[in-house]
Design an enzyme around this catalytic site. Structure first.
Site, PDB file in Angstrom:
ATOM      1  N   ASP A   1     -10.975   2.781   4.581  1.00 29.98           N
ATOM      2  CA  ASP A   1     -11.374   1.376   4.505  1.00 29.98           C
ATOM      3  C   ASP A   1     -12.898   1.211   4.530  1.00 29.98           C
ATOM      4  O   ASP A   1     -13.417   0.146   4.213  1.00 29.98           O
ATOM      5  CB  ASP A   1     -10.779   0.598   5.691  1.00 29.98           C
ATOM      6  CG  ASP A   1      -9.541  -0.185   5.295  1.00 29.98           C
ATOM      7  OD1 ASP A   1      -9.375  -0.479   4.094  1.00 29.98           O
ATOM      8  OD2 ASP A   1      -8.744  -0.519   6.195  1.00 29.98           O
TER       9      ASP A   1
ATOM     10  N   LYS B   1       0.842  -1.207   0.000  1.00 26.94           N
ATOM     11  CA  LYS B   1       0.000   0.000   0.000  1.00 26.94           C
ATOM     12  C   LYS B   1       0.871   1.249   0.000  1.00 26.94           C
ATOM     13  O   LYS B   1       0.619   2.200  -0.736  1.00 26.94           O
ATOM     14  CB  LYS B   1      -0.927   0.006   1.221  1.00 26.94           C
ATOM     15  CG  LYS B   1      -2.066  -0.985   1.084  1.00 26.94           C
ATOM     16  CD  LYS B   1      -2.799  -1.205   2.407  1.00 26.94           C
ATOM     17  CE  LYS B   1      -3.784  -2.361   2.292  1.00 26.94           C
ATOM     18  NZ  LYS B   1      -4.305  -2.811   3.582  1.00 26.94           N
TER      19      LYS B   1
ATOM     20  N   GLN C   1      -4.330  -1.350   9.801  1.00 23.08           N
ATOM     21  CA  GLN C   1      -4.263  -2.709   9.229  1.00 23.08           C
ATOM     22  C   GLN C   1      -4.841  -3.722  10.223  1.00 23.08           C
ATOM     23  O   GLN C   1      -4.450  -3.770  11.383  1.00 23.08           O
ATOM     24  CB  GLN C   1      -2.796  -3.042   8.903  1.00 23.08           C
ATOM     25  CG  GLN C   1      -2.599  -4.377   8.214  1.00 23.08           C
ATOM     26  CD  GLN C   1      -3.208  -4.421   6.816  1.00 23.08           C
ATOM     27  OE1 GLN C   1      -3.136  -3.456   6.063  1.00 23.08           O
ATOM     28  NE2 GLN C   1      -3.832  -5.538   6.480  1.00 23.08           N
TER      29      GLN C   1
END
Ligand code: NDP
Length: 332
Positions: free
Chosen positions: A177, A110, A154
């Site tokens: 997200d 990422k 994460q």
């Protein structure tokens, strides 16, 4: 078996891309915005004008995954325009707690992609024993930081941390997200929201492959908050008839065989064999599983047994290379 050529009319060369595939049937088309997508070196596109929109073709499955490349190229162009017109550099902060090897790989990928498209990347790697208070304090600082436009924590987090509490501490407007409860609620009620990037990438591929998804029978195997449930919401939003299957589903094989669209998000290597796939169905394999081959080599495989499923599917995404890169492209 794929080749590309430019049209002979020079006036069209910067706008039209043509593509000839060996098989016409397993290509996916995506919308091509000529103004925002500079041609990617080495990529093979095709475009046709359809209903006034430029369309670009690329392949999924055993075919070459270009989707992410096109999106990344669009993203880079948008970032350059934000810089030029507004002096703004979009910033993405990624927070990793602990040393889970898979998470480290994802975070690295990422960060690399973020920089590649010209955004600022802020990586925060915290020790596995970081306390909840420390993590929440960091999120508070990132929420307040004007250089940070997106925040991603994460998952999975170490077990002593409450993931719901942490995710819901992120400013919903920076929740790239789409896991914050506000964004989940907006998605569930069909309102504009931050959408989780993995299911969004799947939906984009499906829309472009099929055009309208209305009335199609979709089966999503897996009901996690990060993939299965939002995937089902998005498919429902596109008027599919949606079934969510999970570990307690009674006859999973028969359920899968009903699907025009089969999305596998289970986390079990090659669990879905070809004879669970309805002939002609579109198969989206979200699973990323690390296995060791009989020869002792490490290999990535999906949740679908690719070789047998590709024989019957109308289209299928590969692992690696299908949904994974799309996820990062959609995140950006
Ligand atoms: P979870 O472990 O959170 O969820 C797995 C789901 O699969 C659960 O709902 C579970 O059912 C269901 N399941 C497990 N075993 C079976 C079974 N035998 N039959 C039917 N259903 C079963 O996983 P995630 O959703 O987080 O991830 C799924 C996969 O997708 C993983 O391989 C992950 O690595 C991958 N992934 C890939 C991404 C990408 O970018 N390509 C992004 C995110 C994930 P139940 O609820 O009943 O336990």
């Amino acid at each position: 078996p794929i080749s590309a050529e430019l049209p002979s009319d020079p006036g069209l060369q910067d706008r039209f891309w043509y593509w000839h595939g060996a098989s016409g049937r397993k290509y996916i088309h995506s919308v091509y915005e000529p103004d925002c997508c500079p041609p990617l070196p080495g990529a093979i596109y095709v475009a046709v004008r359809r209903k006034g929109k430029m369309r670009i073709a690329m392949a999924v499955g055993r075919f070459t995954p270009f989707w992410d490349g096109v999106l990344m190229s669009c993203e880079a162009a948008h970032v350059a325009r934000l810089k030029a017109d507004h002096g703004l550099v979009p910033g993405l902060a990624v927070v990793l707690v602990g040393e889970d090897p898979a998470s480290q790989v994802y975070v690295g990928a990422k960060g690399k992609s973020t920089v590649e498209v010209g955004m600022a990347s802020f990586e925060h790697k915290l020790a596995a024993d970081t306390s909840e208070a420390e993590l929440l304090a960091l999120i508070g600082r990132l929420n307040a930081d004007p250089a940070v436009h997106g925040i991603l924590v994460q998952l999975p987090l170490p077990s002593h941390l409450n993931s719901d509490l942490v995710i819901n501490a992120i400013d919903p407007a920076k929740d790239v997200d789409g896991f914050h409860i506000s964004n989940v609620g907006l998605l569930g009620t069909g309102q504009k929201s931050m959408v989780p990037c993995t299911p969004l990438g799947c939906l984009m591929m499906l829309r472009d492959h099929h055009g309208s998804l209305a009335g199609m029978e979709a089966v999503v195997v897996g009901r996690s908050n990060i993939v299965g449930k939002p995937m089902a919401q998005l498919l429902l939003g596109d008027s599919c008839t949606v079934t969510i299957a999970h570990s307690k589903t009674r006859d999973l094989a028969a359920t899968c065989r009903r699907a025009d669209i089969l999305v596998a998000a289970v986390g079990r290597p090659e669990m879905i064999p070809g004879d669970w796939v309805r002939p002609g169905a579109t198969v989206i394999d979200v699973g990323i599983n690390r296995i060791t081959t009989p020869e002792g080599k490490a290999k990535l495989v999906g949740d679908v047994h690719f070789d047998s499923a590709a024989k019957v599917a109308g289209a299928i995404t590969p692992v690696p290379g299908g949904v994974g890169p799309m996820t990062i492209a959609c995140l950006l």
